[in-house]
Structures are given as C-alpha cells and as structure tokens.
Design an enzyme around this catalytic site. Structure first.
Site, PDB file in Angstrom:
ATOM      1  N   GLU A  28       3.001   0.901   5.949  1.00  0.00           N
ATOM      2  CA  GLU A  28       2.674  -0.032   4.873  1.00  0.00           C
ATOM      3  C   GLU A  28       3.888  -0.368   4.006  1.00  0.00           C
ATOM      4  OE1 GLU A  28      -0.730   1.509   2.742  1.00  0.00           O
ATOM      5  OE2 GLU A  28      -2.098   0.868   4.313  1.00  0.00           O
ATOM      6  N   GLU A  83      -5.760   0.412  10.502  1.00  0.00           N
ATOM      7  CA  GLU A  83      -6.619   1.156   9.577  1.00  0.00           C
ATOM      8  C   GLU A  83      -7.810   0.305   9.153  1.00  0.00           C
ATOM      9  OE1 GLU A  83      -4.798   3.004   6.204  1.00  0.00           O
ATOM     10  OE2 GLU A  83      -3.201   3.956   7.381  1.00  0.00           O
TER      11      GLU A  83
END
Length: 818
Positions: free
Chosen positions: A181, A252
């Site tokens: 991320e 995710e």
C-alpha cells in the site's frame, strides 16, 4: 558404482523430480496462467503468526473446503529478526512449515514479503532496531533502509528457494508481493518515493523467484509487477491494471475490519462480500483474496496501537477457527458457481448489455453452448429484467450467476447457507480467594532509577520496544503542604500518575486521538515530594509516512498550587524501563519464585498488581477462552506464554467492552495445573470474576425460500497438479433446501423452531407468519433429529400441500447441536 557416482545419480534423480513437478506461472491481461492454463483463483489470508502450528492443518483444510485455492500470508520481519542478525523461525514463526502444510493440502500460496506490511502489526512488521540505524528514513530512496530491506528480502527468498517452495521449483508459491500500500504514503516522499518504487520493483525482479510479483494500492507499479487493489469494493473503485497485459487482482477484500479499543466491531454481511466479489469477476477480475479468511489472535505485544487482541473475528473462520456462518457457506457457494463459469469467463470474449437504468448483464463466451452471464442489479429495489427471452427476478443490490446463460446457480443476496450461534460455557470458576495470590509493583523513586535526563524523554526511544511501560520520576521541594493540581500534556496511549507513592489518577487517549491532558487534584508534603508518571503504550504505530519519526510521551508537566506554578520540563528526570514483574518474568514457573506473593484478599486492590492462579484444562476439543470481563487493563499469560493485552474497562460508545474473551490455544496447555498470571494496571480489576470457558457452535439455523436458487454442488478438486483435468458440469439439486450441519462430534438434539410458510423475520429474530404448515415441526424432526447433518426441501409437497397458493414460501428452522 563409486560413492561419487551414487551421489551424482541421486542429485540427477532429485533434479528430474523437481523439474517434473515445477510449474510455469505467468500472466496476461485476463488472469494468472499456470502451466498454460488461465485460472480464476480465490485466496484467503491466514497469518501463521496469529495462530499455532497445531491449528494450521484444520484452518487450511476448512479454507480448502470453502472453495479457497490460495493461502495468502504476510512475512513478519520483526518476529523473524527481533535483533539485528539474530533470526527466529521456531514455533508460530515457522513459515516454512506453514507453507509446506498448505502444499500438503493441495493449495497455492501468495507470499507477501513486504517488508513493510502494516497489517495492524507492531511497527508495521519492521523490527524496532531498524529505527536506530544512523541516517535511516523508512520506505523511501534512502540507502540505509534499502540496504536492510534488500538484505531481508534476499534472506527470505533464499530460505524459500532452499526448501523448493516456489512454483518454479515444484512448490506452492505462485505469487509474491513487494512493499504494501505504498500509494498511501508516496506523496510524502515526492520524487524519492517514485525512485524507491522503481528500485523495489527492480529488486523483486532480481530476486528471480520464477513467479509474478504484485504491488497493492500502487497504480504506477512498474512492469512487470502487477498493480493490485485493496478495499471492500474493488469492483467499483479499482481503476484497473496499468497495462492491458496485466490481470485484475484484488489482494485485500476486507471481510470485516480490524477493531480498536473503544470501538464497536464492523460487521460486513455475507451478501455484501459476495456482491462485490461477483462484480469484480464480472469486470474481468480473476484473483480475489479475502483479508482475512482467518484473523486469529494478536498474541503477546504484537498488536499495533490500540488494536484489540482478537483479529478479524468476523472472518469466514473466526478467531478460534470455527466456521463463521453464513459467511463461510455463502462464499463457498459463490466460489462453486463462479468455477462453473470458469471456461467462458476466461475465453477472452465479454459483452455488456444494459437491462435497465441500474441493471446490467455481463456475458462471457465465444460459443452459444459455452456461455456464462452475471446479471447485476445496483438498485435498492428488486426488479424483473429480460435476458435472452427469459424473465429474471433480481433481488435488491444483487448479482445472479448463470453458468449456462439460462439457469441461475447463485444469487449474492439469497443465502442458502445456515447461520450458527457461537456460545461460551464456563468450565472452571476462579472465584475463591484462596485460588489467587498477588504481587504489587512498587513505585520507583528518583534515586532508584538508572537513566537520567534533564528533559522529558520520548517513550519508544527509551524503551526500545522491550516493554509497554516507562517510569519517569522526579523530586522537588515544597515549602508548605497545600492542595495542588497536577497537569500533564501527554502524547501517547495511557498515563498513570503517582505522587509520594500514592496513586492520584489515570488518563488515556484513543485510536483517533492520542494526545490528552491529565489533570488531577493532589496534596503535597512540606519538604521533598516524589512524582512518578507511568507512560504506557498499547502497541507501536503501524502506518503512515516517516514511521521512524513518531513520538510518544509527556510533552509538558506542571503543578499549580493556587499561588504559583512549577514547570518540570527541564527538571532532572529519572527513568526505569518496564516493571519489576517483567524483569523477573513472574509469569513463568521459575520467575514466579523470584518475588514474594501474598494471599489475595477480597478487597479493593492497588493498581499495578500481578495475580497468580492455576487451572485444569477443560475436557474435550472445543477451543478454550479466558473470560476477563471482571478485569480492567493489562496482559495475561498462560504457562509463560502471553495470550495478549486486554483492556476491558475501555467501553465503546454503546457501553460495551471491546473484548472480554481471550483465546488460549490448547497447545499452550497442560492437562492440569496450568499457570495463569494476570498483570492488572487498574484498581478495578477483580480476579474472582475470571472463568475458564470453552467455545462451541451450539445452535444452527436455516432460512430459505422457494425463490432461492438450487444449492450449487461444488466440483470436487483433488489438488492443483498441472496435469489434472477438471471437468466442471452444471450440477444442481432439484429444489431449494434448508441444509443444517452441526460441528464435528455433535448431532441435532432438538428442533427449537420450524415453520414452512411466510415466517416473520429471519434467523436471530423470527415468529410464525400468517401462512404456516401445521406439520412443519414434525417434518423437520423426522429429517434432522439425531443426525449430524440434514436437508429439508423447500417444497409444498414436503409439508403435505400448498396452504397459501399465492404466497412465496420459506422454511425457517432453528436447531440445537449437542
């Protein structure tokens, strides 16, 4: 033959075996390609560190049974290299054993190396010693950080290769991830961030694993790395691959969300998860990972700041590894339905047809006899649409899956799976004072401390993450005793204040607001006064740019006595890292002998008290949990192993503790005389209310209407051998049905409720409706009593005829398992 010839022959043979099992993993714009076959893959995150080796086989088997193809895990740098150059891969840290267990179950692995992982894990997975490297700046074009990141990544890849764990070696690892991320922090580093991303991608390629790499939440992931999506709604929010030659990957899909102390859990329904997975598939997605599929437990001090010990308990497999229904079962049906569509989905031809203002058909397939469709209704109301000369009733916010472009195999809003009720049963009460002994920490004075400073020190730099606790003490003169007010401006998590060894009060921050002001009235002595402040951290930070710069601690300390004010920022301060009980390891058998324990008296206790008791392991195989509902805040150990922090006294806005029960894995236990030690920070802790409980599914419930699709029978899979040919056929039962199943070792002992007709409500809250078959209970009892599993068709004929011809019928059954 000579010894050399035998050895050479052996190595040649091993090379042939590895080459035979090796898989070629690549990708194109549609999907990952394994040995020339395009794949739609469902993945589930299970972190080896958040469970135990004894739990791994069951967790992986349940994931496979739920239609999972891939097990996804982070690699946790700070538990593998807690001190620079000192490595640990034992017990829960044995990642090689975990991956081999996944392989033994015939599943693939996605290995997310990081090394920054976030994951609500202490310091985002980075070891704290990294913070002390001179000139280091985390996660940017910084030579010290890149040196250690490269060294660590090379070490992990070398370990995987040495065990032949990459698919290119015949192992299960088909995908890896570098960084995590980074798009969330890239802006803070400007050009250095862009350079770092390119460097990290180059490092990944040079590691030569033979499998593709991904970067999640990184829209500009350099070739050949694949940019992937994280979030709840990637079918709506993902911009898509940054190259037409890359597949759409969802790394995710949050099955709930992590919970912090003082906040209510976020509940995400099975229907919502299924809708967004199906939408992602409809938009050419081919890889979906559920984060988490099993959350597990943040043992010890591994949870990041303010994160509770239980992790993603609302996942398809709960904290204890029990099925979370209907989430597990509903997603299993979705996976089976999508796999029935796999060949047309991957054919490369997609057509989008508008069926209405908020209704769309996504049609796949090159041939008339090889066709699949997903009918999407984005409206909040149900509607009827026309598709290929047939009418389809679409539930609100739902997607219907048609593997043959005709028959509905699955609808995301219609749940065939059962609901279950998880209960905790006390097995041993620790309610007698004679069961407990206690040891209370002493408040250190300035003269007893060894670290000195003429200013206030930062918490993390001082403790080096060796303890949550930091004492800061000073002494000062007061010409006359007088009522006074202590004011401490603190940036951190918790602060306890003592003056002249008397506890005067506490204050704490929250996950969203760390800074707070402790303001307490007190009385001072005429002469010398001693002040001690105990700064407490509830986990290290785990996210954001410049993690190495974060500060925790008291920013200002002053005392106001009505006529003048004392400022202590530049006083002489003495510091003590940790508590005495921690120093002596009083939570172990040997350490407990190093302090003087006293018999517990049923009276108000002092803060910072250790409690010790013993208990026997409950019989059976049900998971074990420690009920700490009567305690305040602290940490608990069983036989020397920490089962995590607790903070029962921090209530949510609804007046509930964030967590009461704390998982004790059975592998931590002995048959009897288990040592239980509790560190209680607050006065309000009451150990006599603690119980040892077991956790089980005691009730199951099903609610299915005659408009539900027929249950999908999942295709049998023997594994992922590249030579295996899987022929997926459309297999449906003739009628919708309620299907109930008790956990292993239990049977349906009682039917608590049954009605066929139009019941009010659903599982959890229900009543008989205006239409009700009088023999509902008898039919269900005959089908289900004394059986571990049963099914009852939702069909008027089953119940003796149609009493309400114009009414949509449902069967609602609730049963007891014992």
């Amino acid at each position: 033959m000579t010894t050399f010839q035998y050895s050479l022959a052996f190595f040649v043979l091993m090379a042939v075996i590895v080459a035979r099992d090796a898989a070629n993993v690549t990708y194109d714009g549609r999907s990952l390609i394994i040995d020339g076959q395009h794949k739609i893959l469902f993945s589930g995150s299970i972190h080896y560190t958040r469970s135990t080796p004894q739990m791994w086989p069951s967790l992986i088997a349940k994931a496979k049974s739920g239609g999972i193809d891939v097990i996804d895990t982070y690699v946790f740098w700070n538990i593998h290299e807690p001190q620079q150059g000192q490595f640990d891969f034992s017990g829960r840290r044995d990642i090689v054993k975990f991956i081999k267990e996944v392989k033994a179950h015939g599943l693939y692995v996605c290995l997310r190396i990081g090394p920054f992982i976030q994951g609500e894990w202490s310091y985002g997975g980075l070891p704290f010693w990294l913070h002390n490297v001179q000139g280091i700046v985390f996660r940017t074009d910084n030579e010290p950080f890149k040196y250690h990141m490269k060294r660590y990544a090379q070490m992990i890849v070398k370990l995987m290769k040495s065990e032949n764990l990459y698919a290119s070696q015949g192992g299960p690892i088909i995908l890896s991830q570098i960084e995590n991320e980074y798009g969330m922090v890239a802006r803070a580093f400007r050009q250095d961030g862009k350079s770092y991303v390119k460097w990290a991608a180059k490092l990944a390629v040079e590691l030569d694993t033979g499998v593709p790499w991904v970067m999640c939440k990184q829209d500009d992931a350099p070739d050949p790395l694949v940019n992937a999506c994280n979030g709840r709604q990637c079918g709506e929010t993902f911009k898509g691959p940054n190259s037409p030659n890359k597949p759409a990957i969802w790394t995710e899909n949050w099955t709930s969300f992590y919970q912090t102390y003082g906040e209510e859990p976020l509940i995400r329904s099975a229907e919502d998860i299924a809708f967004h997975v199906a939408l992602f598939i409809a938009k050419n997605g081919s890889f979906v990972n559920y984060y988490m599929y099993h959350g597990g437990t943040n043992f010890g001090r591994n949870a990041s700041q303010f994160v509770i010990t239980s992790y993603y308990d609302q996942a398809p497999l709960d904290e204890y590894g029990l099925l979370r229904q209907p989430k597990w079962g509903h997603l299993k049906e979705l996976h089976a339905a999508v796999k029935l569509c796999e060949e047309p989905l991957l054919s490369g031809l997609q057509t989008t047809i508008s069926l209405g203002k908020l209704q769309t058909a996504f049609v796949f397939g090159k041939k008339a006899n090889l066709c699949a469709a997903l009918l999407v209704n984005q409206d909040k109301c149900d509607c009827t649409v026309q598709f290929r000369n047939s009418s389809y009733r679409l539930s609100p916010k739902s997607i219907s899956v048609l593997p043959d472009c005709k028959n509905v195999a699955f609808n995301t809003a219609k749940v065939n799976a059962q609901y279950n009720t998880r209960t905790r049963k006390p097995r041993q009460n620790l309610s007698s004072p004679h069961m407990w002994e206690k040891f209370t920490e002493t408040v250190p004075s300035f003269s007893e401390t060894s670290i000195r400073s003429e200013s206030l020190l930062e918490h993390m730099n001082t403790t080096q993450d060796t303890s949550d606790y930091l004492w800061q003490t000073t002494r000062f003169e007061q010409s006359e005793g007088a009522p006074s007010v202590l004011k401490v401006n603190h940036l951190g998590h918790v602060l306890h204040a003592f003056v002249n060894e008397r506890f005067i009060g506490s204050m704490h921050g929250t996950f969203k607001a760390h800074s707070f002001l402790l303001e307490k009235n007190m009385s001072l002595n005429n002469g010398t006064n001693n002040m001690a402040l105990l700064s407490v951290m509830v986990g290290l930070p785990n996210s954001g740019a410049h993690l190495e710069r974060r500060v925790v601690g008291s920013r200002s300390v002053n005392i106001w006595n009505g006529s003048y004010q004392l400022f202590f920022n530049n006083y002489s301060w003495g510091y003590q890292v940790g508590l005495k009980g921690e120093k002596y390891h009083v939570y172990t058998e040997d350490g407990a002998k190093k302090v003087q324990w006293k018999q517990y008296r049923d009276s108000k206790s002092q803060p910072l008290t250790w409690y010790k008791a013993s208990f026997d392991t409950p019989e059976g195989e049900d998971p074990v949990a420690l009920n700490l509902g009567s305690m305040g805040k602290g940490e608990a150990w069983v036989n020397g192993q920490s089962i995590g922090r607790y903070w029962v006294s921090f209530y949510t806005s609804k007046g509930n503790p964030s967590q009461i029960w704390y998982h004790i894995p059975r592998s931590f236990l002995k048959p009897n005389s288990n040592l239980l030690v509790i560190l209680e920070e607050e006065r309000e802790g009451y150990p006599l209310g603690i119980t040892i409980d077991t956790v089980s599914v005691t009730e199951v419930c099903g609610h299915v209407s005659n408009t539900h699709p027929h249950p999908v029978i999942s295709p049998r899979k023997k594994g992922h051998n590249r030579n295996e040919q899987r022929h997926l056929k459309y297999r449906y039962d003739r009628k919708p049905k309620v299907q109930l199943q008790c956990p292993t070792g239990r049977k349906i002992s009682k039917v608590l409720f049954a009605t066929f007709g139009n019941p009010n409500g659903s599982c959890g809250s229900y009543s008989v409706g205006s239409c009700h078959s009088p023999n509902s209970l008898a039919v269900v009892q005959k089908a289900c009593l004394r059986k571990s599993r049963c099914s009852v068709p939702v069909w008027s004929k089953t119940f003796g005829g149609d009493l309400c011809p114009q009414t949509v019928k449902s069967l609602l059954v609730r049963a007891q398992c014992s």
